[in-house]
Write an enzyme that holds these catalytic residues in place. Sequence first.
Site, PDB file in Angstrom:
ATOM      1  N   HIS A  19       0.851  -1.178   0.135  1.00 26.49           N
ATOM      2  CA  HIS A  19      -0.085   0.098  -0.064  1.00 26.49           C
ATOM      3  C   HIS A  19       0.850   1.297  -0.126  1.00 26.49           C
ATOM      4  O   HIS A  19       0.817   2.340  -0.648  1.00 26.49           O
ATOM      5  CB  HIS A  19      -0.834  -0.032   1.179  1.00 26.49           C
ATOM      6  CG  HIS A  19      -2.005  -0.895   1.286  1.00 26.49           C
ATOM      7  ND1 HIS A  19      -2.040  -1.790   2.375  1.00 26.49           N
ATOM      8  CD2 HIS A  19      -2.830  -1.182   0.319  1.00 26.49           C
ATOM      9  CE1 HIS A  19      -3.262  -2.700   2.296  1.00 26.49           C
ATOM     10  NE2 HIS A  19      -3.610  -2.457   0.833  1.00 26.49           N
ATOM     11  N   LYS A  43     -16.633  -7.370   5.634  1.00 25.67           N
ATOM     12  CA  LYS A  43     -15.196  -7.894   6.061  1.00 25.67           C
ATOM     13  C   LYS A  43     -15.259  -7.746   7.499  1.00 25.67           C
ATOM     14  O   LYS A  43     -15.531  -6.809   8.066  1.00 25.67           O
ATOM     15  CB  LYS A  43     -14.051  -7.200   5.484  1.00 25.67           C
ATOM     16  CG  LYS A  43     -13.825  -7.424   3.823  1.00 25.67           C
ATOM     17  CD  LYS A  43     -12.400  -6.631   3.726  1.00 25.67           C
ATOM     18  CE  LYS A  43     -12.164  -6.907   2.358  1.00 25.67           C
ATOM     19  NZ  LYS A  43     -10.746  -6.102   1.925  1.00 25.67           N
ATOM     20  N   ARG A  92      -2.593  -6.264  -8.154  1.00 27.91           N
ATOM     21  CA  ARG A  92      -1.320  -7.202  -7.801  1.00 27.91           C
ATOM     22  C   ARG A  92      -1.328  -8.138  -8.803  1.00 27.91           C
ATOM     23  O   ARG A  92      -0.275  -8.389  -9.521  1.00 27.91           O
ATOM     24  CB  ARG A  92      -1.505  -7.989  -6.516  1.00 27.91           C
ATOM     25  CG  ARG A  92      -1.554  -7.011  -5.496  1.00 27.91           C
ATOM     26  CD  ARG A  92      -1.998  -7.743  -4.149  1.00 27.91           C
ATOM     27  NE  ARG A  92      -3.268  -8.067  -4.208  1.00 27.91           N
ATOM     28  CZ  ARG A  92      -3.956  -8.230  -3.442  1.00 27.91           C
ATOM     29  NH1 ARG A  92      -3.620  -8.452  -2.146  1.00 27.91           N
ATOM     30  NH2 ARG A  92      -5.346  -8.632  -3.517  1.00 27.91           N
ATOM     31  N   SER A 130      -3.201  -7.618   2.862  1.00 31.42           N
ATOM     32  CA  SER A 130      -3.246  -7.663   4.270  1.00 31.42           C
ATOM     33  C   SER A 130      -3.982  -8.880   5.184  1.00 31.42           C
ATOM     34  O   SER A 130      -3.511  -9.188   5.938  1.00 31.42           O
ATOM     35  CB  SER A 130      -4.360  -6.501   4.560  1.00 31.42           C
ATOM     36  OG  SER A 130      -4.105  -5.272   4.074  1.00 31.42           O
TER      37      SER A 130
END
Length: 165
Positions: A19, A43, A92, A130
Amino acid sequence: MSDRIAVYPGSFDPITNGHLDIIQRGLHTFDTLIVGVARNSSKKSLFSVTERVEMIREALGNHPRVQVDVIDGLLIDYVRRKNSRIILRGLRAVSDFEYEFQLAQVNHSVEKEIETLFMMTSVRYGYLSSSIVKEMAAYNGPVEDFVPPNVLGRLRQKFSAATPV
């Protein structure tokens, strides 16, 4: 010419070196970068929104061109309120692209003036998320290379009371 303001949204639970890489590289393109910490009800977060904002601010220091804020409600509404027309997203892998592409299309259909720009993650962080960091930290795995030092300390605090497997 007006300021080029971009909003970089995410859950940042926790913020990773990947990040931070996107933030640093985004500052080469934008005058101001707003790191928007999203409340994501779908989440289960390890850190509260307040803790995530604090960790980001600690990791960035007092950078004059970066703001850290909380996003409540729709991202597109938030971007408008911040007088921005750019949503910055890091990618990514191809697997990220499909989901991000759908979100970008929906946002653009709602607000034609707002564009989503994708920035490829640096190769050294292409695997990092994460979720992976939290999983490794939960088992006392080595995450020192994945997060800034302040986040490492907070991860250790969160998991120090956990029962070893």
